[in-house]
Motif scaffolding. Sequence first.
Motif, PDB file in Angstrom:
ATOM      1  N   ILE A 131       9.934  23.276  12.257  1.00  0.00           N
ATOM      2  CA  ILE A 131       9.637  23.088  10.955  1.00  0.00           C
ATOM      3  C   ILE A 131       8.650  21.513  11.085  1.00  0.00           C
ATOM      4  CG2 ILE A 131      11.325  21.399   9.776  1.00  0.00           C
ATOM      5  CD1 ILE A 131      13.021  23.544  10.335  1.00  0.00           C
ATOM      6  N   SER A 132       9.320  20.908  12.152  1.00  0.00           N
ATOM      7  CA  SER A 132       8.716  19.754  12.777  1.00  0.00           C
ATOM      8  C   SER A 132       6.625  20.255  12.151  1.00  0.00           C
ATOM      9  CB  SER A 132       8.508  19.316  13.996  1.00  0.00           C
ATOM     10  OG  SER A 132       9.933  18.506  14.028  1.00  0.00           O
ATOM     11  N   TYR A 133       6.309  20.839  13.175  1.00  0.00           N
ATOM     12  CA  TYR A 133       5.371  20.996  12.444  1.00  0.00           C
ATOM     13  C   TYR A 133       4.710  21.275  11.066  1.00  0.00           C
ATOM     14  CZ  TYR A 133       0.073  23.322  13.534  1.00  0.00           C
ATOM     15  OH  TYR A 133      -1.023  23.133  13.653  1.00  0.00           O
ATOM     16  N   LEU A 134       4.423  22.780  10.367  1.00  0.00           N
ATOM     17  CA  LEU A 134       5.334  22.515   9.157  1.00  0.00           C
ATOM     18  C   LEU A 134       4.907  20.868   8.187  1.00  0.00           C
ATOM     19  CD1 LEU A 134       6.320  26.006   8.699  1.00  0.00           C
ATOM     20  CD2 LEU A 134       4.005  25.384   9.174  1.00  0.00           C
ATOM     21  N   LEU A 184      -0.191  29.267   6.685  1.00  0.00           N
ATOM     22  CA  LEU A 184      -1.362  28.015   7.266  1.00  0.00           C
ATOM     23  C   LEU A 184      -2.117  28.657   7.979  1.00  0.00           C
ATOM     24  CD1 LEU A 184      -1.057  25.142   8.157  1.00  0.00           C
ATOM     25  CD2 LEU A 184      -0.177  25.620  10.539  1.00  0.00           C
ATOM     26  N   LEU A 185      -1.973  29.372   8.620  1.00  0.00           N
ATOM     27  CA  LEU A 185      -3.716  30.370   9.619  1.00  0.00           C
ATOM     28  C   LEU A 185      -4.689  30.970   7.874  1.00  0.00           C
ATOM     29  CD1 LEU A 185      -1.669  32.557  12.210  1.00  0.00           C
ATOM     30  CD2 LEU A 185      -3.124  30.451  11.724  1.00  0.00           C
ATOM     31  N   GLU A 201      -4.034  29.073   3.447  1.00  0.00           N
ATOM     32  CA  GLU A 201      -3.489  28.879   1.814  1.00  0.00           C
ATOM     33  C   GLU A 201      -2.154  28.174   1.152  1.00  0.00           C
ATOM     34  OE1 GLU A 201      -1.141  32.231   0.448  1.00  0.00           O
ATOM     35  OE2 GLU A 201      -3.109  32.654  -0.168  1.00  0.00           O
ATOM     36  N   LEU A 202      -1.869  27.039   2.809  1.00  0.00           N
ATOM     37  CA  LEU A 202      -0.672  26.573   3.123  1.00  0.00           C
ATOM     38  C   LEU A 202      -0.978  25.317   2.301  1.00  0.00           C
ATOM     39  CD1 LEU A 202       2.567  25.657   3.906  1.00  0.00           C
ATOM     40  CD2 LEU A 202       1.668  25.175   5.586  1.00  0.00           C
ATOM     41  N   GLY A 203      -0.751  25.113   0.857  1.00  0.00           N
ATOM     42  CA  GLY A 203      -0.604  23.600   0.343  1.00  0.00           C
ATOM     43  C   GLY A 203      -0.365  22.516   1.555  1.00  0.00           C
ATOM     44  N   THR A 204      -0.369  21.819   0.806  1.00  0.00           N
ATOM     45  CA  THR A 204       0.601  20.109   0.923  1.00  0.00           C
ATOM     46  C   THR A 204       1.598  20.179  -0.293  1.00  0.00           C
ATOM     47  OG1 THR A 204      -0.843  18.800  -0.374  1.00  0.00           O
ATOM     48  CG2 THR A 204      -1.242  18.976   2.107  1.00  0.00           C
ATOM     49  N   PHE A 244      21.285  32.222   7.824  1.00  0.00           N
ATOM     50  CA  PHE A 244      20.654  30.843   8.649  1.00  0.00           C
ATOM     51  C   PHE A 244      19.172  30.892   8.831  1.00  0.00           C
ATOM     52  CE2 PHE A 244      19.706  27.191  10.408  1.00  0.00           C
ATOM     53  CZ  PHE A 244      19.428  26.006   9.969  1.00  0.00           C
ATOM     54  N   ILE A 245      20.010  31.498  10.134  1.00  0.00           N
ATOM     55  CA  ILE A 245      18.973  32.172  10.825  1.00  0.00           C
ATOM     56  C   ILE A 245      17.593  32.205  10.704  1.00  0.00           C
ATOM     57  CG2 ILE A 245      18.034  32.886  13.509  1.00  0.00           C
ATOM     58  CD1 ILE A 245      21.313  32.302  14.393  1.00  0.00           C
ATOM     59  N   ALA A 246      18.098  33.829  10.081  1.00  0.00           N
ATOM     60  CA  ALA A 246      16.767  34.704   9.431  1.00  0.00           C
ATOM     61  C   ALA A 246      16.503  33.502   8.257  1.00  0.00           C
ATOM     62  CB  ALA A 246      17.733  35.486   8.646  1.00  0.00           C
ATOM     63  N   MET A 247      17.122  33.541   7.173  1.00  0.00           N
ATOM     64  CA  MET A 247      15.998  31.996   6.602  1.00  0.00           C
ATOM     65  C   MET A 247      15.375  31.025   7.129  1.00  0.00           C
ATOM     66  SD  MET A 247      17.498  33.965   3.819  1.00  0.00           S
ATOM     67  CE  MET A 247      16.011  32.954   2.669  1.00  0.00           C
ATOM     68  N   MET A 248      15.519  30.656   7.371  1.00  0.00           N
ATOM     69  CA  MET A 248      15.054  29.500   8.667  1.00  0.00           C
ATOM     70  C   MET A 248      13.468  29.881   9.642  1.00  0.00           C
ATOM     71  SD  MET A 248      15.162  27.306   7.859  1.00  0.00           S
ATOM     72  CE  MET A 248      16.544  25.508   7.069  1.00  0.00           C
ATOM     73  N   TYR A 249      13.678  31.089  10.153  1.00  0.00           N
ATOM     74  CA  TYR A 249      12.608  31.878  10.769  1.00  0.00           C
ATOM     75  C   TYR A 249      11.428  32.578   9.985  1.00  0.00           C
ATOM     76  CZ  TYR A 249      13.999  31.339  16.110  1.00  0.00           C
ATOM     77  OH  TYR A 249      14.318  30.764  16.594  1.00  0.00           O
ATOM     78  N   LEU A 250      12.257  32.964   8.065  1.00  0.00           N
ATOM     79  CA  LEU A 250      11.973  33.340   7.373  1.00  0.00           C
ATOM     80  C   LEU A 250      10.531  32.492   6.900  1.00  0.00           C
ATOM     81  CD1 LEU A 250      10.636  36.073   5.571  1.00  0.00           C
ATOM     82  CD2 LEU A 250      12.605  35.301   4.514  1.00  0.00           C
ATOM     83  N   THR A 251      11.595  31.369   6.926  1.00  0.00           N
ATOM     84  CA  THR A 251      10.217  30.018   6.256  1.00  0.00           C
ATOM     85  C   THR A 251       9.261  30.406   6.846  1.00  0.00           C
ATOM     86  OG1 THR A 251      12.268  28.935   5.031  1.00  0.00           O
ATOM     87  CG2 THR A 251      10.796  28.204   4.747  1.00  0.00           C
ATOM     88  N   VAL A 252       9.230  29.274   8.158  1.00  0.00           N
ATOM     89  CA  VAL A 252       9.062  29.088   9.059  1.00  0.00           C
ATOM     90  C   VAL A 252       8.064  30.221   9.361  1.00  0.00           C
ATOM     91  CG1 VAL A 252       8.258  28.366  11.235  1.00  0.00           C
ATOM     92  CG2 VAL A 252      10.212  27.592  10.437  1.00  0.00           C
ATOM     93  N   GLY A 253       8.332  31.345   9.403  1.00  0.00           N
ATOM     94  CA  GLY A 253       6.735  32.842   9.749  1.00  0.00           C
ATOM     95  C   GLY A 253       6.269  32.630   8.406  1.00  0.00           C
ATOM     96  N   ILE A 254       6.771  32.529   7.294  1.00  0.00           N
ATOM     97  CA  ILE A 254       5.765  32.633   5.898  1.00  0.00           C
ATOM     98  C   ILE A 254       4.955  31.633   6.104  1.00  0.00           C
ATOM     99  CG2 ILE A 254       5.653  32.302   3.527  1.00  0.00           C
ATOM    100  CD1 ILE A 254       8.228  33.895   3.132  1.00  0.00           C
ATOM    101  N   GLY A 255       5.803  30.325   6.213  1.00  0.00           N
ATOM    102  CA  GLY A 255       5.107  29.106   6.535  1.00  0.00           C
ATOM    103  C   GLY A 255       3.263  28.994   7.504  1.00  0.00           C
ATOM    104  N   PHE A 256       3.722  29.827   8.776  1.00  0.00           N
ATOM    105  CA  PHE A 256       2.628  29.667   9.064  1.00  0.00           C
ATOM    106  C   PHE A 256       1.501  30.988   9.195  1.00  0.00           C
ATOM    107  CE2 PHE A 256       4.707  27.603  12.557  1.00  0.00           C
ATOM    108  CZ  PHE A 256       3.993  26.559  13.069  1.00  0.00           C
ATOM    109  N   VAL A 257       1.755  31.700   9.176  1.00  0.00           N
ATOM    110  CA  VAL A 257       1.170  32.647   8.053  1.00  0.00           C
ATOM    111  C   VAL A 257      -0.401  31.936   6.648  1.00  0.00           C
ATOM    112  CG1 VAL A 257       0.399  34.751   6.755  1.00  0.00           C
ATOM    113  CG2 VAL A 257       2.833  34.282   8.847  1.00  0.00           C
TER     114      VAL A 257
END
Lengths: 657, 657
Positions: free
Chosen positions: A293-296, A216-217, A220-223, A201-214
Motif C-alpha cells: 500500500i505504501s509503495y502504491l 504499474l508494470l 497504465e496505472l495513473g495517479t 479483507f485480506i483477499a480484497m487487499m491483495y487483489l487491490t495491491v496486485g492489480i495495482g502493481f500489474v
Amino acid sequence: MSQHVVVSPHEDEPPGLHRVANAPPRRSWRTWLIGRPLATADAPHQTIGKTVGLAVFASDALSSTAYATQEILLILAGAGVAALVYGFPISIAIVVLMAIVTISYQQTIHAYPDGGGAYIVARDNLGELPAQIAGAALLTDYILTVAVSISSGVAQLVSAYPSLQIWRVEVAVILVLFVMVINLRGVKESGIAFAIPSYFFIAMMYLTVGIGFVRLLVGELGTVVDPPPLEIEEVASVSLFLLLHAFSSGTAALTGIEAISNGVTAFREPRSRNAAITLVWMALILATLFLGISYLAGEIRALPSEEETVISQVARTALGGRNLLYLAVIGATALILVMAANTAFAGFPRLGALQAADGFLPRQLTYQGSRLVYSRGIISLAVFACILIIIFRASVSGLIPLYAIGVFLSFTLSQAGMARRWWKIGHMAPGAVVQERGSVLAYESGWHTKMAINAFGAVCTAIVMLIFAVTKFTGGAWIVLILLPVLVFIFEMIHRHYRRLAQQLTLRDYRAPTRIRRHRVIMPISGVHQGTLAALRYARSLSDDVTAVHISIDPEREMALRRRWATWGDGTRLVILDSPYRLMLEPLLEYIEEIAASQEANEVLTIVVPRFVPRGWWQNALHAQTAVWLRFALMFRPGIVITDVPYLVHETEMEER
Amino acid sequence: MSQHVVVSPHEDEPPGLHRVANAPPRRSWRTWLIGRPLATADAPHQTIGKTVGLAVFASDALSSTAYATQEILLILAGAGVAALVYGFPISIAIVVLMAIVTISYQQTIHAYPDGGGAYIVARDNLGELPAQIAGAALLTDYILTVAVSISSGVAQLVSAYPSLQIWRVEVAVILVLFVMVINLRGVKESGIAFAIPSYFFIAMMYLTVGIGFVRLLVGELGTVVDPPPLEIEEVASVSLFLLLHAFSSGTAALTGIEAISNGVTAFREPRSRNAAITLVWMALILATLFLGISYLAGEIRALPSEEETVISQVARTALGGRNLLYLAVIGATALILVMAANTAFAGFPRLGALQAADGFLPRQLTYQGSRLVYSRGIISLAVFACILIIIFRASVSGLIPLYAIGVFLSFTLSQAGMARRWWKIGHMAPGAVVQERGSVLAYESGWHTKMAINAFGAVCTAIVMLIFAVTKFTGGAWIVLILLPVLVFIFEMIHRHYRRLAQQLTLRDYRAPTRIRRHRVIMPISGVHQGTLAALRYARSLSDDVTAVHISIDPEREMALRRRWATWGDGTRLVILDSPYRLMLEPLLEYIEEIAASQEANEVLTIVVPRFVPRGWWQNALHAQTAVWLRFALMFRPGIVITDVPYLVHETEMEER
C-alpha cells in the motif's frame, strides 16, 4: 409465586443448612437486547485452529494497514509534497521493527502457554509497579484502539459516501455501541463470524495491491488526480525530526501484534506452536500489505486528506474508479476496522478483571454478567471510547498522537520481563523447576541468545517509544504521559484500600464482642399519623429506650404535633429541636452526633425513620425524603444503624393497584 | 462538641418534653454564596411608598417596551417594508387595551388589599379548576418572562458589542444564574437597589424619545441607514390576519402590568390607594414610552433584525451614533430587562408556595430556605428558564409566540373572577359581611358599573387571547396550549395524591395495632468477616428468628463461607441461594418476597444489611452496594423494614484520620 426448587443438599452439608435453587430470571428488555442468561456451566471450552485463530486475532493488527500509511504521509506532507517520497523508506523501517517485535513475541508465546500478556509477564518477572504501568498502558490503548479503529472505519465509509461527512461522529458512536452490545451478548460463537470478514479483507487487499502493481508494470496505472496537482519539485530538505515524526506515526501499524500472545489458550494443542506459527503468518501478511500500500500510495501520488482516505485513493486508482470492486474493498476495510475495535472489547475487560482480581481495580470488574462476559468492563470501554471520539470529532489524525505510545510501553515492559526471566532461568540449577503464577521455569541451555533477543526487542521498542514521546509530545502524547502515572497512582490507591479493609475486617485473633448492653433508638417525626405510629411500634419492639425527635420550624405545627403525641405517643419521650433557621437535617444530625459521641462499645444507636412507600416514581418528588438525606448524611458515620419502617398503608395500596 | 443550649421550656409544656435550641449552622460554600442563614424572626416587615413601589413593580412592565415595538415590526416586515407603516396604529390599539386592563385592575387592587393575584381571585370566585388554570398560566409565564427578558437584555448588549453575538446563549444563561443567586440571598434590601436603575431607565428613555422628537421637528432626524435601503413603495395589500398577528406580538407590552395587584401588601398604608395610584403612573409611563418608540421607529425606518434591536436603532439615530449617551441607553435597557427577570423570581416562588400550600404542587415548595426565600421555587424557575433559553438560542422572536398567551389567560380569569365577585356582592343583603380567604365581601352600591368594567376587561383580554392563539398557533403558541392542560392535570394528580395519603394515614377511628407477635430477620451475607459478625450481633438483638442468606455464584467461595460460618455463625440458620446465572439481587428478592408473602398483620420482616462505611466518596465505587440496590428494589414494597448496620471498623478509621 414461588419459583424456588429445594434441591438435595450436598453430602457434606450440615443439617442446619438450607439450599435453594433459582428458576431462570424472567425475560425483560435486557433479555431482548443481550439474550437469555447463560448458566455458569455453559462457559465455552472449545479451542480454535490456526486458520480461525488468524482471523480472530489478526483483525486488530491487519486493520492498522488502513491508516498507518496515511498517517506517515500526513506528517511528511507538512514539509511539502516532495517529502512524500520518504513514505516508502519509512515503511520499510517500520517493517523491520515489526520483524524484531514478532521474533521477541515468539519466545513469549512459548514461555507462557497460558497467555503471556504484558501485564502477566511484567507482574511475574518485574514486580508490582511495572505490572501496573503495563496495565495502565494497555487499558489506555484498548480504549484508543476502539476510538481509532472505529473513526478510521467511518473515514472509509465517508470516502465512499462523502454525504456522510457531517454525521461521522454520530455514526462512529453508534458503531461503538453496536460493538458493545455484540460483546454484551458474548462472542462465544465468534470463530466463523470472524473468519469470513478477515479473509475477505485480506483477499480484497491483495487483489487491490496486485492489480495495482500489474497496471504499474504495464505502465497504465495513473495517479489519483491526472495530471498530478503539482509537478514533483526536487526533494526539499527534510529534517530528521520530521522523518522520526512520520516514522512514529507509522508505528501504529504494529498495534495489535501482541494480541496472539495474550490469547494462546484459545488455540488447539499444541497451542504454543500453533499460536507461534499464526503469529508469523500474521506478521507476514501485515508486512506485505503495508509495504504494498505504501509503495502504491507513493506511485499514485496519494495526498492524505480528511475527505478521502489513502486506502480509498489507492483502491480507486488501482481498480480504475469507484466501481463495485472498489466498494467491496472499502466495505471490507470498514468491516475489519470494526472488528479490530471488537478485539479491544475482548482484551480490555479481561485485563480489567485480571487487575481487579489482584485488587488494583474495583472488584466488580471480576463479576461476570448474565451472559458470562465482564459486562462492566465492556460498558466502561464503550463509554471511554465514545468520549474520545466525541472530543476528537472522530478524526484519526487527531487520535493517533495518543495512540501506540501505550502499546510500545507495554512491548518494552513485556520484553524486558522476558529478558529478566531468561536471566533467572540462566541462573537456575539444571533440573530445578520453579512454578510461577503464569509459567514454569526450568533451566534451558542457550538462554543467552533468547535473553539477548528479548533484550534487543525491549531496547528497540523503548527507543521507538522515546522517539514517539518526543516527536508527538505537543501533538497530544503529553496527555498519555500525564494519564499513565495518574492511572498507576489510582491503581495503587485502590489496592491500598482493599488491603487495609481486609486487615480491618480480619477475624484472625478476633474475640467475639460482648452482647449488646444498651440499645438506644431515635425516631425523627414530622407529624403524627399511622405511618409514625407504625414506626413507633417497631421502634419499641427494638428497645424501651426510644426518643422521638421533632424539628420545630413552625410553632403552630409543633403545638399540634405535641398535642397529638400526648394522645398517641404511648408515653414515649419527645424531644423538640428548635430550628430558627428552618434547617431540617442539621439540627437532627447534631443531636444524633451528640448522642453517638457518648456511646460505649457495647451500646448501639438506631435511627428509625418512617418511610413513605410511593406507588410510582413521581410520587417520591412529593415528599421530603428525610430518610434518604439522613442516610446520605450518616453514610460516613460508623456505629449508627439506620432503619426505615414503611408506612403500613399497603392494604389500601394493594386494593388500589 | 455540643452546640446545644437547653432553653427554658414553654409554660404549657408537659414534664416529659425536652426542648433543645440550635446554634447557627457552620459557614460553608453556601454561606459564602448566599449569605448567613436568617432566623425566622428576621422576616422583613417594612413597607414601601409609591416612588419605590413604582421602581420595584414597574421594571417588568416597562422593560417590555424594549422588545414590543420590534416584535410588531418583525411580523409586519413579513409583508414587505411598506407594511411597517402599520406599526404605529397597532401600537395605539395596544395602548387602548392597556388602558382597559389598567382600569380593571384598579378595582382588583381595592378589592384585594392583601394582594389579588389571578390565582387568588380565581380561587375565591371561580373555584378550584379555574384557579389551577390561572396558576398554570402564570407559572408558565413567569418562566417565559425570565427567558424573554434576559434574551432581550442580551440582544441589547449584542447590538452595542456585536462581537458578543456568538456567546449570546452563554451570556444569557450566566445572567439567569446571577439573578438566581441574588434571589437565593433574598432581596430584602431591594427597595433602593431597584429605584436607581428603574428611574435611570425611565429617564434615559424619555431623553432618547425627547431628543428624537426634537430632531424630528427641526427635520434633522435621519433614518437608520441613509439613504434608506429601499424606496418606500406604495402600501402593499396587507391581510387582516397579518395585522392581528402583529398586534398580538405587540401585546407583550402588557406583560407585568398585573405585578402591582399581586404585591399590594408591600405598599405603605393606605396601601390599596397607594398601589392604585402607582399602577396608573406605571401605565402612563409605559404607554407614552411605547408610543414614542413605535412612532420614532417608523420615522427612522427601523428594520427589525437579530443583529441590532430596534431600541438600539432608535437610540443610535436619535442620539446621533454610538456615543456615550447611546451606550447609557443600551446599558439602562439591558439592566431593566434583567430586573424584569428578577420580578419573575419574586412571583414564581410565591405563587408556587401558594399552590403547594393548597396541595397542588409538591409540599417542599412551601419550605423557606435558610435565607427566608422559597429556594426550591427560585432554583426551579432558573432551571426551566435556562432550558428555554438554550432551546430557543436566546432568540426573543423565537420565544415571543409562547409568551403573553398565559398572561392574557390569567387576565381573563382574574377579571372574570372580579365580575363574579361583584355579582355576588350585588346579591348580598345590605349590611351583611362575608369574610372570604382573600378579601372581605360587603354590599356596595354601584356594583353594576364595577361588574361591567371587569366583565368588559375580561371579554377584551379573552378576545386578545383568542387572536393570539390563532395567529401564533403555528409559531409556537401550540406548545403552551398543550402545556397548560398538562400542567393542570399534573396539579390535580398531585392534589389527589395528597388527599388520598391523608385519608390513608388519618388517625380518625384508628385502633392501635396489636403488639408485634413475630419478628423475622433476614441477613444477606457475601462473606464472613467482622462486618458480617457485627450485623449478626445486631440482628440477634432484634429477634431470635434470624436467617443468614448467601447467594452462591462461586462454589469454592460458598464452601469457604460455609466453613467460616460454622465457626463464627453462632449456630444461626444459613440459607444458600444457588444463582447459576450469577444474578445477585434477583434470587434474594424472590426469597424475600416469598417470606413476606406468608406474613400476617402482626408479623414484621426486617432485612439487615451489613453496610461498608467508606472513608471517602470514591471508595463507594469499590464495593458492590448491595444495601443500596436492595433498598432501591424494595422501595415500592410495603411491609418490609430495611436496616443497615455499619461495619464496626470505625476505631481504626478514627485513628487513621
